[in-house]
Design a protein around this motif. Structure first.
Motif, PDB file in Angstrom:
ATOM      1  N   ALA A 125       0.821  -1.220   0.000  1.00  0.00           N
ATOM      2  CA  ALA A 125       0.000   0.000   0.000  1.00  0.00           C
ATOM      3  C   ALA A 125       0.849   1.261   0.000  1.00  0.00           C
ATOM      4  N   VAL A 126       1.962   1.245   0.722  1.00  0.00           N
ATOM      5  CA  VAL A 126       2.792   2.442   0.865  1.00  0.00           C
ATOM      6  C   VAL A 126       3.824   2.560  -0.247  1.00  0.00           C
ATOM      7  N   CYS A 127       4.474   1.441  -0.576  1.00  0.00           N
ATOM      8  CA  CYS A 127       5.593   1.484  -1.526  1.00  0.00           C
ATOM      9  C   CYS A 127       5.169   1.234  -2.971  1.00  0.00           C
ATOM     10  N   GLN A 128       4.024   0.601  -3.167  1.00  0.00           N
ATOM     11  CA  GLN A 128       3.537   0.347  -4.532  1.00  0.00           C
ATOM     12  C   GLN A 128       2.082   0.805  -4.659  1.00  0.00           C
ATOM     13  N   PRO A 129       1.780   2.066  -4.360  1.00  0.00           N
ATOM     14  CA  PRO A 129       0.375   2.503  -4.317  1.00  0.00           C
ATOM     15  C   PRO A 129      -0.347   2.400  -5.664  1.00  0.00           C
ATOM     16  N   LEU A 130       0.354   2.642  -6.774  1.00  0.00           N
ATOM     17  CA  LEU A 130      -0.285   2.602  -8.086  1.00  0.00           C
ATOM     18  C   LEU A 130      -0.626   1.172  -8.521  1.00  0.00           C
ATOM     19  N   HIS A 131       0.092   0.210  -7.994  1.00  0.00           N
ATOM     20  CA  HIS A 131      -0.138  -1.189  -8.370  1.00  0.00           C
ATOM     21  C   HIS A 131      -0.769  -1.992  -7.236  1.00  0.00           C
ATOM     22  N   TYR A 132      -1.214  -1.296  -6.202  1.00  0.00           N
ATOM     23  CA  TYR A 132      -1.691  -1.988  -4.999  1.00  0.00           C
ATOM     24  C   TYR A 132      -2.864  -2.924  -5.295  1.00  0.00           C
ATOM     25  N   THR A 133      -3.861  -2.445  -6.011  1.00  0.00           N
ATOM     26  CA  THR A 133      -5.048  -3.267  -6.276  1.00  0.00           C
ATOM     27  C   THR A 133      -4.719  -4.480  -7.136  1.00  0.00           C
ATOM     28  N   VAL A 134      -3.697  -4.357  -7.978  1.00  0.00           N
ATOM     29  CA  VAL A 134      -3.285  -5.492  -8.806  1.00  0.00           C
ATOM     30  C   VAL A 134      -2.504  -6.494  -7.972  1.00  0.00           C
ATOM     31  N   ILE A 135      -1.588  -5.975  -7.145  1.00  0.00           N
ATOM     32  CA  ILE A 135      -0.759  -6.860  -6.308  1.00  0.00           C
ATOM     33  C   ILE A 135      -1.619  -7.588  -5.292  1.00  0.00           C
ATOM     34  N   MET A 136      -2.391  -6.840  -4.529  1.00  0.00           N
ATOM     35  CA  MET A 136      -3.217  -7.429  -3.467  1.00  0.00           C
ATOM     36  C   MET A 136      -4.618  -7.730  -3.997  1.00  0.00           C
ATOM     37  N   ASN A 137      -4.683  -8.579  -5.006  1.00  0.00           N
ATOM     38  CA  ASN A 137      -5.978  -8.963  -5.564  1.00  0.00           C
ATOM     39  C   ASN A 137      -6.668  -9.955  -4.634  1.00  0.00           C
ATOM     40  N   PRO A 138      -7.991 -10.077  -4.735  1.00  0.00           N
ATOM     41  CA  PRO A 138      -8.735 -10.951  -3.810  1.00  0.00           C
ATOM     42  C   PRO A 138      -8.234 -12.389  -3.770  1.00  0.00           C
ATOM     43  N   GLU A 139      -7.838 -12.913  -4.921  1.00  0.00           N
ATOM     44  CA  GLU A 139      -7.365 -14.300  -4.960  1.00  0.00           C
ATOM     45  C   GLU A 139      -6.089 -14.470  -4.146  1.00  0.00           C
ATOM     46  N   LEU A 140      -5.144 -13.529  -4.290  1.00  0.00           N
ATOM     47  CA  LEU A 140      -3.906 -13.612  -3.525  1.00  0.00           C
ATOM     48  C   LEU A 140      -4.177 -13.470  -2.025  1.00  0.00           C
ATOM     49  N   CYS A 141      -5.064 -12.550  -1.666  1.00  0.00           N
ATOM     50  CA  CYS A 141      -5.397 -12.346  -0.252  1.00  0.00           C
ATOM     51  C   CYS A 141      -5.962 -13.614   0.370  1.00  0.00           C
ATOM     52  N   GLN A 142      -6.857 -14.268  -0.344  1.00  0.00           N
ATOM     53  CA  GLN A 142      -7.451 -15.505   0.167  1.00  0.00           C
ATOM     54  C   GLN A 142      -6.401 -16.601   0.306  1.00  0.00           C
ATOM     55  N   LYS A 143      -5.483 -16.688  -0.664  1.00  0.00           N
ATOM     56  CA  LYS A 143      -4.432 -17.704  -0.597  1.00  0.00           C
ATOM     57  C   LYS A 143      -3.505 -17.458   0.588  1.00  0.00           C
ATOM     58  N   MET A 144      -3.180 -16.190   0.846  1.00  0.00           N
ATOM     59  CA  MET A 144      -2.280 -15.878   1.959  1.00  0.00           C
ATOM     60  C   MET A 144      -2.940 -16.201   3.300  1.00  0.00           C
ATOM     61  N   VAL A 145      -4.229 -15.905   3.420  1.00  0.00           N
ATOM     62  CA  VAL A 145      -4.941 -16.212   4.662  1.00  0.00           C
ATOM     63  C   VAL A 145      -5.063 -17.722   4.862  1.00  0.00           C
ATOM     64  N   LEU A 146      -5.388 -18.450   3.802  1.00  0.00           N
ATOM     65  CA  LEU A 146      -5.492 -19.908   3.903  1.00  0.00           C
ATOM     66  C   LEU A 146      -4.135 -20.526   4.237  1.00  0.00           C
ATOM     67  N   THR A 147      -3.062 -19.979   3.653  1.00  0.00           N
ATOM     68  CA  THR A 147      -1.719 -20.464   3.969  1.00  0.00           C
ATOM     69  C   THR A 147      -1.408 -20.258   5.445  1.00  0.00           C
ATOM     70  N   SER A 148      -1.826 -19.109   5.986  1.00  0.00           N
ATOM     71  CA  SER A 148      -1.599 -18.827   7.406  1.00  0.00           C
ATOM     72  C   SER A 148      -2.337 -19.825   8.287  1.00  0.00           C
ATOM     73  N   TRP A 149      -3.611 -20.061   7.978  1.00  0.00           N
ATOM     74  CA  TRP A 149      -4.414 -20.978   8.787  1.00  0.00           C
ATOM     75  C   TRP A 149      -3.893 -22.410   8.690  1.00  0.00           C
ATOM     76  N   PHE A 150      -3.611 -22.878   7.466  1.00  0.00           N
ATOM     77  CA  PHE A 150      -3.150 -24.260   7.305  1.00  0.00           C
ATOM     78  C   PHE A 150      -1.708 -24.434   7.768  1.00  0.00           C
ATOM     79  N   GLY A 151      -0.895 -23.383   7.674  1.00  0.00           N
ATOM     80  CA  GLY A 151       0.461 -23.446   8.206  1.00  0.00           C
ATOM     81  C   GLY A 151       0.454 -23.635   9.708  1.00  0.00           C
ATOM     82  N   GLY A 152      -0.405 -22.877  10.396  1.00  0.00           N
ATOM     83  CA  GLY A 152      -0.541 -23.047  11.842  1.00  0.00           C
ATOM     84  C   GLY A 152      -1.054 -24.430  12.198  1.00  0.00           C
TER      85      GLY A 152
END
Length: 314
Positions: A125-152
């Motif tokens: 959000a801070v360092c890549q503001p122009l590409h933020y919505t592309v980088i943090m797309n919903p699919e990536l966000c869901q994968k990162m959260v699922l990785t956190s839950w299943f990693g734990g």
């Protein structure tokens, strides 16, 4: 300490703060207050993040998952703790102890990973503001959260299976207020090199690696903030990042002290109070830190309560 005749042979005794009976009542009142704040605060964040469409962005998606982790974590520990503090019995069944141990490991590791994910989100959000919505797309966000839950979940399964298989030679007293890994390992009557290696390896993976990624993210954020000339945007960045950094400091500071230090460098009583802080106090502070420093959440709460309409009429 004796257990009742009704207790089974497989029951464990949670010693807790029984060596200081004069402070048990004070601790129980404080724990009940902090637990109430945790329930109300984290439930509010989850509801606000879900119901207010203006908060349907990655930051609040991660924050609501963090609140869910805190709710589950404290609920797996505090009710049993209060029963033991308020009643004459200090026992917990073997199954209850195993579940406490599993959920503490699972949710603790999940929170470590989620805090690292949130740091990456703030970096984008801070360092890549122009590409933020592309980088943090919903699919990536869901994968990162699922990785956190299943990693734990994976780390908890490994450590639980290794620790609970250790022979205890009849030892039943857990020198803590809940079934935590260091206390259970101390109950074992044999030394296990495999368990020690597994604990150290997973400690590096779930504590030191996420913390390193968080520090790298905030190092890059600091460089970007120093180049910001807009005072309003500079303050907004500090507010959003400052909340997360405060939570990271509280959580990692105490948990690393407990899990990465040599076990003989501090008294067991001191360790209990540190454990009390990161299991009881920190989850109650998280929603307060995020709401008090975050105008978006406060505005969303006002919209939900209809206070914005009232203020506009006035």
């Amino acid at each position: 300490m004796e257990t009742s005749n009704e207790s089974l042979g497989t029951d464990f005794i949670l010693l807790g703060f029984s060596s200081r009976p004069q402070v048990e009542y004070i601790i129980s009142v404080a724990v009940f207050i902090f637990y109430t704040v945790t329930l109300v605060g984290n439930t509010t964040i989850i509801l606000v993040s879900y119901l207010d469409t203006q908060l349907h962005i990655p930051m609040y998606f991660f924050l609501s998952n963090l609140s869910a982790v805190d709710l589950c974590y404290t609920t797996s520990i505090i009710p049993q703790m209060l029963v033991n503090l308020w009643g004459p019995k200090k026992s917990i069944t073997y199954g209850g102890c195993a579940l406490q141990f599993f959920f503490a490991l699972d949710l603790g590791a999940t929170e470590c990973l989620l805090l690292a994910v949130m740091a990456y989100d703030r970096y984008a959000a801070v360092c890549q503001p122009l590409h933020y919505t592309v980088i943090m797309n919903p699919e990536l966000c869901q994968k990162m959260v699922l990785t956190s839950w299943f990693g734990g979940l994976g780390s908890a399964l490994i450590l639980c299976s290794l620790t609970l298989k250790l022979p205890r030679c009849g030892h039943r007293e857990v020198d803590n207020f809940f079934c935590e890994m260091p206390a259970l390992i101390k109950m074992a009557c044999v030394y296990s090199k495999v368990t020690e290696i597994a604990v150290f390896t997973l400690g590096v993976i779930f504590l030191l690696v996420p913390l390193s990624l968080i520090l790298i993210s905030y190092g890059l954020i600091t460089q970007a903030v120093m180049r910001i000339k807009s005072a309003s945007r500079w303050r907004k960045v500090l507010n959003t990042c400052g909340s997360h950094l405060t939570v990271v400091t509280l959580f990692y500071g105490t948990i690393i002290y407990m899990y990465m230090k040599p076990q003989n460098t501090a008294s067991q009583e001191e360790g209990k109070f540190f454990t009390l802080f990161y299991t009881i106090v920190t989850p109650s502070l998280n929603p307060l830190i995020y709401t008090l420093r975050n105008k978006d959440v406060k505005s969303a709460m006002k919209r939900m309560l209809g206070m914005d309409k009232y203020s506009s009429k006035v």
